[in-house]
Design a protein around this motif. Sequence first.
Motif, mmCIF file in Angstrom:
data_model
loop_
_atom_site.group_PDB
_atom_site.id
_atom_site.type_symbol
_atom_site.label_atom_id
_atom_site.label_comp_id
_atom_site.label_asym_id
_atom_site.label_seq_id
_atom_site.Cartn_x
_atom_site.Cartn_y
_atom_site.Cartn_z
ATOM 1 N N LYS A 180 12.566 -11.647 3.171
ATOM 2 C CA LYS A 180 12.768 -10.439 2.376
ATOM 3 C C LYS A 180 12.265 -10.641 0.942
ATOM 4 O O LYS A 180 11.595 -9.771 0.381
ATOM 5 C CB LYS A 180 14.241 -10.045 2.355
ATOM 6 C CG LYS A 180 14.498 -8.772 1.582
ATOM 7 C CD LYS A 180 15.952 -8.348 1.627
ATOM 8 C CE LYS A 180 16.144 -7.075 0.832
ATOM 9 N NZ LYS A 180 17.527 -6.616 0.877
ATOM 10 N N GLU B 299 9.285 -8.526 -0.868
ATOM 11 C CA GLU B 299 9.488 -7.781 -2.118
ATOM 12 C C GLU B 299 8.516 -8.232 -3.202
ATOM 13 O O GLU B 299 7.995 -7.399 -3.947
ATOM 14 C CB GLU B 299 10.931 -7.919 -2.599
ATOM 15 C CG GLU B 299 11.950 -7.196 -1.734
ATOM 16 C CD GLU B 299 11.712 -5.692 -1.683
ATOM 17 O OE1 GLU B 299 11.258 -5.101 -2.682
ATOM 18 O OE2 GLU B 299 11.984 -5.110 -0.622
ATOM 19 N N ARG C 199 5.190 -6.746 -2.365
ATOM 20 C CA ARG C 199 5.233 -5.301 -2.583
ATOM 21 C C ARG C 199 5.077 -4.970 -4.067
ATOM 22 O O ARG C 199 4.302 -4.082 -4.447
ATOM 23 C CB ARG C 199 6.546 -4.713 -2.063
ATOM 24 C CG ARG C 199 6.637 -3.196 -2.203
ATOM 25 C CD ARG C 199 8.018 -2.692 -1.809
ATOM 26 N NE ARG C 199 9.080 -3.253 -2.621
ATOM 27 C CZ ARG C 199 9.395 -2.847 -3.852
ATOM 28 N NH1 ARG C 199 8.706 -1.893 -4.438
ATOM 29 N NH2 ARG C 199 10.392 -3.410 -4.498
#
Length: 68
Positions: free
Chosen positions: A41, A45, A48
Amino acid sequence: MTLKDKQELVWLLNLYQADLLEQNQKNIETGRTEHFVPGVKAQYEHARIISTKISVELGKNMKSWWEL
């Protein structure tokens, strides 16, 4: 960094994010076994955020049809 380099980086980051989504699905399916990959995760992130920042820069350099 050239415009072409930024375009390629965004493309590669998007591919990386897709790979991380697949890894996340494998983590969900296998649970916390020896095949579990931690930090998926956080990696997603980070990719992103960087991709979004560069995409905004690219968007600012794009020309509309009336500007051509």
